[in-house]
Design an enzyme around this catalytic site. Structure first.
Site, short mmCIF file in Angstrom:
data_model
loop_
_atom_site.label_atom_id
_atom_site.label_comp_id
_atom_site.label_asym_id
_atom_site.label_seq_id
_atom_site.Cartn_x
_atom_site.Cartn_y
_atom_site.Cartn_z
N GLU A 135 0.81 -1.23 0.00
CA GLU A 135 0.00 0.00 0.00
C GLU A 135 0.85 1.28 0.00
N TYR B 218 3.42 1.93 1.96
CA TYR B 218 3.99 2.27 3.27
C TYR B 218 5.50 2.02 3.28
N ARG C 105 2.46 -8.68 4.25
CA ARG C 105 1.55 -8.13 3.24
C ARG C 105 2.39 -7.50 2.14
N HIS D 286 -1.50 3.91 -1.72
CA HIS D 286 -2.56 4.87 -1.38
C HIS D 286 -2.58 6.05 -2.35
N GLN E 28 -18.52 5.04 3.51
CA GLN E 28 -19.10 6.23 4.14
C GLN E 28 -18.93 6.28 5.65
P1 FAD Z 1 -36.63 6.94 1.69
O1 FAD Z 1 -35.57 6.08 1.19
O2 FAD Z 1 -37.00 8.14 0.89
O3 FAD Z 1 -37.91 6.04 1.93
C1 FAD Z 1 -39.16 6.55 2.30
C2 FAD Z 1 -40.24 5.54 1.99
O4 FAD Z 1 -41.45 5.99 2.56
C3 FAD Z 1 -40.50 5.35 0.51
O5 FAD Z 1 -40.39 3.98 0.18
C4 FAD Z 1 -41.93 5.85 0.31
O6 FAD Z 1 -42.63 5.09 -0.65
C5 FAD Z 1 -42.52 5.63 1.70
N1 FAD Z 1 -43.66 6.51 2.00
C6 FAD Z 1 -43.72 7.87 1.98
N2 FAD Z 1 -44.93 8.29 2.38
C7 FAD Z 1 -45.68 7.18 2.66
C8 FAD Z 1 -47.00 6.96 3.14
N3 FAD Z 1 -47.83 7.96 3.43
N4 FAD Z 1 -47.41 5.69 3.33
C9 FAD Z 1 -46.58 4.64 3.06
N5 FAD Z 1 -45.31 4.81 2.62
C10 FAD Z 1 -44.87 6.05 2.43
N6 FAD Z 1 -27.25 7.45 0.39
C11 FAD Z 1 -26.08 6.98 0.80
O7 FAD Z 1 -25.84 6.91 2.01
N7 FAD Z 1 -25.14 6.52 -0.07
C12 FAD Z 1 -25.35 6.55 -1.39
O8 FAD Z 1 -24.48 6.14 -2.16
C13 FAD Z 1 -26.59 7.04 -1.87
N8 FAD Z 1 -26.84 7.08 -3.18
C14 FAD Z 1 -28.04 7.56 -3.60
C15 FAD Z 1 -28.28 7.60 -4.96
C16 FAD Z 1 -29.50 8.06 -5.43
C17 FAD Z 1 -29.74 8.11 -6.90
C18 FAD Z 1 -30.50 8.49 -4.52
C19 FAD Z 1 -31.84 8.98 -5.00
C20 FAD Z 1 -30.25 8.47 -3.16
C21 FAD Z 1 -29.02 8.03 -2.70
N9 FAD Z 1 -28.71 8.00 -1.35
C22 FAD Z 1 -27.52 7.50 -0.92
C23 FAD Z 1 -29.62 8.59 -0.35
C24 FAD Z 1 -30.40 7.53 0.42
O9 FAD Z 1 -30.99 6.62 -0.45
C25 FAD Z 1 -31.46 8.26 1.27
O10 FAD Z 1 -30.81 9.17 2.11
C26 FAD Z 1 -32.25 7.27 2.09
O11 FAD Z 1 -32.92 6.34 1.28
C27 FAD Z 1 -33.28 7.99 2.96
O12 FAD Z 1 -33.90 7.01 3.74
P2 FAD Z 1 -35.36 7.17 4.33
O13 FAD Z 1 -35.70 5.85 4.88
O14 FAD Z 1 -35.40 8.34 5.24
O15 FAD Z 1 -36.31 7.53 3.13
P1 NAP Z 2 -27.33 17.62 -1.97
O1 NAP Z 2 -26.07 16.92 -1.79
O2 NAP Z 2 -27.83 18.51 -0.92
O3 NAP Z 2 -27.16 18.45 -3.32
C1 NAP Z 2 -28.14 19.30 -3.79
C2 NAP Z 2 -27.61 20.08 -5.00
O4 NAP Z 2 -28.63 20.94 -5.45
C3 NAP Z 2 -26.42 20.93 -4.67
O5 NAP Z 2 -25.50 20.83 -5.74
C4 NAP Z 2 -26.98 22.35 -4.59
O6 NAP Z 2 -25.94 23.16 -5.08
C5 NAP Z 2 -28.21 22.30 -5.46
N1 NAP Z 2 -29.35 23.08 -4.97
C6 NAP Z 2 -29.81 23.20 -3.71
N2 NAP Z 2 -30.89 24.00 -3.67
C7 NAP Z 2 -31.12 24.41 -4.94
C8 NAP Z 2 -32.10 25.25 -5.54
N3 NAP Z 2 -33.05 25.83 -4.82
N4 NAP Z 2 -32.03 25.44 -6.86
C9 NAP Z 2 -31.05 24.87 -7.59
N5 NAP Z 2 -30.11 24.08 -7.08
C10 NAP Z 2 -30.15 23.85 -5.76
O7 NAP Z 2 -28.50 16.63 -2.28
P2 NAP Z 2 -28.69 15.45 -3.31
O8 NAP Z 2 -27.72 15.46 -4.41
O9 NAP Z 2 -30.14 15.57 -3.66
O10 NAP Z 2 -28.46 14.17 -2.45
C11 NAP Z 2 -29.33 13.86 -1.35
C12 NAP Z 2 -28.57 13.09 -0.34
O11 NAP Z 2 -28.30 11.79 -0.83
C13 NAP Z 2 -27.27 13.77 -0.07
O12 NAP Z 2 -27.29 14.36 1.21
C14 NAP Z 2 -26.25 12.70 -0.18
O13 NAP Z 2 -25.55 12.53 1.04
C15 NAP Z 2 -27.01 11.42 -0.48
N6 NAP Z 2 -26.30 10.79 -1.57
C16 NAP Z 2 -25.10 10.27 -1.30
C17 NAP Z 2 -24.38 9.71 -2.30
C18 NAP Z 2 -23.03 9.11 -2.00
O14 NAP Z 2 -22.39 8.63 -2.92
N7 NAP Z 2 -22.57 9.12 -0.78
C19 NAP Z 2 -24.87 9.65 -3.58
C20 NAP Z 2 -26.12 10.19 -3.83
C21 NAP Z 2 -26.81 10.77 -2.80
P3 NAP Z 2 -26.01 24.74 -5.16
O15 NAP Z 2 -26.75 25.20 -3.96
O16 NAP Z 2 -24.57 25.17 -5.20
O17 NAP Z 2 -26.67 25.04 -6.43
FE1 SF4 Z 3 -17.68 0.59 5.19
FE2 SF4 Z 3 -19.99 -0.47 5.97
FE3 SF4 Z 3 -19.85 0.94 3.71
FE4 SF4 Z 3 -18.76 -1.50 3.91
S1 SF4 Z 3 -20.93 -0.99 4.04
S2 SF4 Z 3 -17.82 0.29 3.01
S3 SF4 Z 3 -18.01 -1.45 5.99
S4 SF4 Z 3 -19.51 1.71 5.77
#
Ligand code: FAD
Ligand code: NAP
Ligand code: SF4
Length: 672
Positions: free
Chosen positions: A164, A166, A214, A252, A339
């Site tokens: 890695e 090191y 390693r 790294h 994460q």
């Molecule tokens: P949600 O996942 O939004 O789930 C809410 C659920 O509630 C839904 O299934 C909805 O149908 C249900 N619901 C709402 N209202 C009602 C109702 N009245 N009755 C019954 N059911 C209802 N996070 C990461 O940590 N790492 C990532 O790499 C990552 N990548 C992402 C990529 C994408 C494209 C997206 C969109 C999100 C990503 N996220 C990632 C974000 C992550 O998925 C969300 O932060 C997370 O799913 C939020 O969890 P939650 O349970 O609060 O809500």
């Molecule tokens: P986000 O990270 O908060 O990004 C929102 C984007 O929208 C920013 O670029 C912001 O930039 C812009 N924005 C905010 N308000 C706006 C407005 N009123 N008009 C126009 N642009 C606006 O949120 P997200 O991309 O929706 O992701 C949601 C969550 O999912 C995130 O918190 C993230 O942690 C999680 N997620 C994680 C991963 C991962 O790989 N770890 C991947 C996907 C999602 P400006 O304000 O500069 O325009």
């Molecule tokens: Fe790290 Fe858990 Fe994500 Fe695996 S799932 S990379 S152990 S945070």
């Protein structure tokens, strides 16, 4: 499926490992925190879960070799006594544990750091101090002392970290070793230090102590080792007295991802396989192996004698026990997101796991069985609701989980559509298996109203988040889509403008520019990132460099902030997302205001001056402008006077991710 290769004991002559699974070294921050009950609980749980051999996080042999000031090591009798509590717990649980000795060399975050030559690494703050002959002898002596102290603390062995990039690795290549004495120059000279270290450690600890070395099998850096050098070193390390050789993959500072989620599973097993037959001692392979199926396959095809998995043991302490019991579907999968583990380490926070917030918190986040079962309703089967429902049911509560959608997973079902995020599919499938196993009653296709929630002792609202309305003039035109529509398969044109460069904006770009996901095709992935064969090119960097497939669309990604796009992405993975989009020609534009959307595209101006108004021509505009809480049900319950717990995106949508949602859900379940 059974796992005959994986579960087969490994006879080392003086001792036998109960199976072929090594828990690879991880820096969790536990040892530095000094709560030794917590350290013992962490490793003890993994030993109880059946792993063959545990390797601890890297322990510093001395101050100048520490990864950072304050890094843990066996420096005093008190340290030895503390570590002895850990080894005792592991042995009580029937396991074996080796201590990793990690000398960081020029990667040390300290002005005292040392190296073969005074050359700063591109990822370091400090230029290292070049060692003289006496200095080198001191490093060897300190590593040997660390090994003998580990033996006194009851460890079954040590792992000498030689990969890695090191300290020991830095001696091996001319890139970092410019010496002209007996520690530099020819390869025999450059490998003198690692070989000498192994020889002297073996002499000090005696024959019946596991000594893992390693070894960097593919450096992935310019002027890295050739394959002939790797083999020569491996043979010398064996002759010097190592019991096992473990694989190190990439320095790294390498600009090729090696463990991120977009790296194909077992992507580097082929490299270890090249060493099989060259040495007589067992060889371990590593990197992106996260299921017993993949591990079994790797062993069955003869790529290694043993498999190292590290992060999978954060995700599930019982990985091996569940595999052995035929319950592999219940193994919480490591989705390789970094994460809550590596990103935490690099933020100087204790590691845990996105999938399993109990990792490293075994003594603090406890799911006690309940004395009186309650009727609990959980609304929303995203990660927040799923983790609450499962943990509460595991404690003995009667849980009903509702979701409006026809399937569980919430936004994870969107994430899994993104090329490079295929691991999210297994993650959702695991939740399904766990719901069944824990006896949660699941009611899908049911949009819950306040009146549906009478008769429950506790109501949990986990209704998630919904897209923010960015209120841009023209956003109702037919060629404007939200990220949810795009990931659910809406038709997208050739030229696209993506508004918002958060995690979702980046993911949408990846989705829009990628054809077949290279994560599912190892050869395509290697070509994409320029991974070659170390037998052909030094360090395994392909001679013709990265050869990405052309983008499937022309995409412009925009944000209002003037900072670098993607600045808020994961500490250890952000660079990969940025590099991937750059390779696909995605234009990154910051510091703009969105004036309007027209049928021709998106009109923007500079945000500070409101000048330089221009049209970004686009057939489709995708809105990824963040999220706001979906609280309509919570508000209705409040109005009806029904109390509830609000978690996940429904609670706070800003900076929400699955890590926070799951952590909050599990902690709520522990308290109900
Ligand atoms: P949600 O996942 O939004 O789930 C809410 C659920 O509630 C839904 O299934 C909805 O149908 C249900 N619901 C709402 N209202 C009602 C109702 N009245 N009755 C019954 N059911 C209802 N996070 C990461 O940590 N790492 C990532 O790499 C990552 N990548 C992402 C990529 C994408 C494209 C997206 C969109 C999100 C990503 N996220 C990632 C974000 C992550 O998925 C969300 O932060 C997370 O799913 C939020 O969890 P939650 O349970 O609060 O809500
Ligand atoms: P986000 O990270 O908060 O990004 C929102 C984007 O929208 C920013 O670029 C912001 O930039 C812009 N924005 C905010 N308000 C706006 C407005 N009123 N008009 C126009 N642009 C606006 O949120 P997200 O991309 O929706 O992701 C949601 C969550 O999912 C995130 O918190 C993230 O942690 C999680 N997620 C994680 C991963 C991962 O790989 N770890 C991947 C996907 C999602 P400006 O304000 O500069 O325009
Ligand atoms: Fe790290 Fe858990 Fe994500 Fe695996 S799932 S990379 S152990 S945070």
């Amino acid at each position: 499926m059974t796992y005959p290769h994986l579960l087969k004991p490994l006879d080392l002559g003086f001792t036998t490992l109960r199976n072929r699974v090594l828990m690879g070294s991880m820096h969790t921050g536990l040892e530095e925190a000094g709560d030794w009950g917590r350290v013992a609980a962490f490793y003890g749980a993994r030993a109880k879960g059946g792993v063959g051999l545990i390797v601890t996080g890297g322990m510093a042999p001395n101050k100048e070799g520490a990864v950072m000031p304050g890094a843990a090591g066996l420096f005093s009798d008190e340290d030895i006594a503390n570590h002895a509590t850990v080894t005792a717990r592991v042995h009580t649980e029937g396991g074996k544990i080796a201590m990793q000795i990690l000398h960081a060399g020029r990667y040390g975050f300290t002005p005292e750091c040392v190296a073969p030559s005074a050359i700063k690494s591109p990822i370091s703050m400090f230029k290292p101090n070049e060692l003289d002959e006496a200095g080198i002898e001191k490093q060897i002596a300190d590593i040997v002392t660390a090994a003998t102290r580990a033996q006194q603390a009851g460890y079954d062995g040590v792992e000498v970290m030689g990969s890695e990039g090191y300290f020991l690795n830095q001696f091996l290549v001319t890139h970092t070793n410019k010496r002209v004495d007996r520690w530099g120059g020819s390869f025999e000279n450059r490998m003198r230090l690692p070989v000498e270290v192994v020889k002297r450690v073996r002499a000090a600890v005696g024959p019946e102590f596991i000594l893992i070395y390693r070894l960097s099998m593919i450096d992935l850096t310019p002027n890295g080792s050739t394959w002939a050098e790797v083999v020569q070193l491996a043979k010398a390390i064996e002759a010097a007295g190592a019991s096992i050789i473990n694989s190190g993959i990439g320095w790294h500072e390498a600009r090729i991802p090696t463990i991120a989620t977009s790296v194909p599973r077992a992507a580097f097993a082929w490299v270890t396989k090249k060493l099989m037959g060259e040495v007589g001692i067992p060889v371990i392979t590593s990197n992106r192996i996260n299921t017993p199926e993949v591990a079994e396959e790797v062993l069955a095809e003869g790529a290694a004698d043993m498999v190292s998995m590290a992060r999978p043991f954060l995700a599930d302490a019982e990985f091996v026990a569940k595999a052995a019991a035929g319950k592999a579907a219940l193994i919480a999968p490591c989705i390789a997101c970094n994460q809550a583990c590596l990103d935490h380490t690099f933020s100087l926070k204790m590691s845990t796991c996105l999938v399993n917030p109990r990792a490293c918190n075994e003594t603090e986040l406890v799911l006690q069985p309940v004395e009186e079962a309650k009727q609990i309703a959980v609304v929303g089967a995203g990660p927040a609701g799923l983790s609450t429902a499962i943990a509460a049911a595991q404690r003995g509560h009667n849980v009903t989980l509702f979701d409006a959608a026809e399937k569980i997973g919430g936004q994870l079902n969107l994430a899994k559509q993104v090329p490079g995020k295929e691991e999210f599919k297994g993650f959702v499938a695991w939740y399904g298996a766990m719901l069944e196993d824990s006896g949660v009653a699941v009611k899908l296709g049911k949009k819950v109203q306040a009146e549906d929630l009478t008769g429950f002792d506790e109501v949990v609202i986990a209704t998630g988040a919904k897209p923010r309305d960015p209120e841009i003039k023209g956003q109702n035109l037919p060629h404007v889509l939200s990220y949810t529509e795009v990931l659910r398969g809406a038709k997208v044109g050739e030229r696209v403008a993506v508004i918002g460069a958060g995690g979702i904006g980046f993911d949408i770009c990846e989705y829009l520019v990628t054809g077949e996901s290279p994560t599912l095709d190892l050869e395509a992935w290697k070509a994409e990132w320029g991974v070659g064969d170390p037998s052909i090119s030094r360090g395994g960097l392909a001679g013709n460099g990265p050869q990405p497939e052309p983008p499937t669309r022309a995409v412009t990604l925009l944000q209002r902030k003037s900072t670098k796009l993607g600045k808020g992405l994961g500490k250890t993975t952000g660079w990969i997302h940025r590099a991937a989009l750059k390779m696909k020609g995605v234009q990154m534009v910051g510091g703009v205001i969105y004036d309007e959307i027209t049928p021709e595209g998106l009109v923007v101006s500079d945000i500070e001056t409101r000048e330089h108004r221009r049209l970004i021509e686009a057939d489709t505009i995708v809105l990824c402008a963040g999220q706001i809480p979906e609280r309509s049900l919570a508000d209705a319950l409040e109005a009806a006077g029904i109390s509830c717990h609000i978690i996940g995106g429904a609670d706070v949508a800003s900076e929400l991710d699955a890590k926070r949602a799951i952590n909050q859900g599990t902690r709520l379940a522990a308290s109900l």
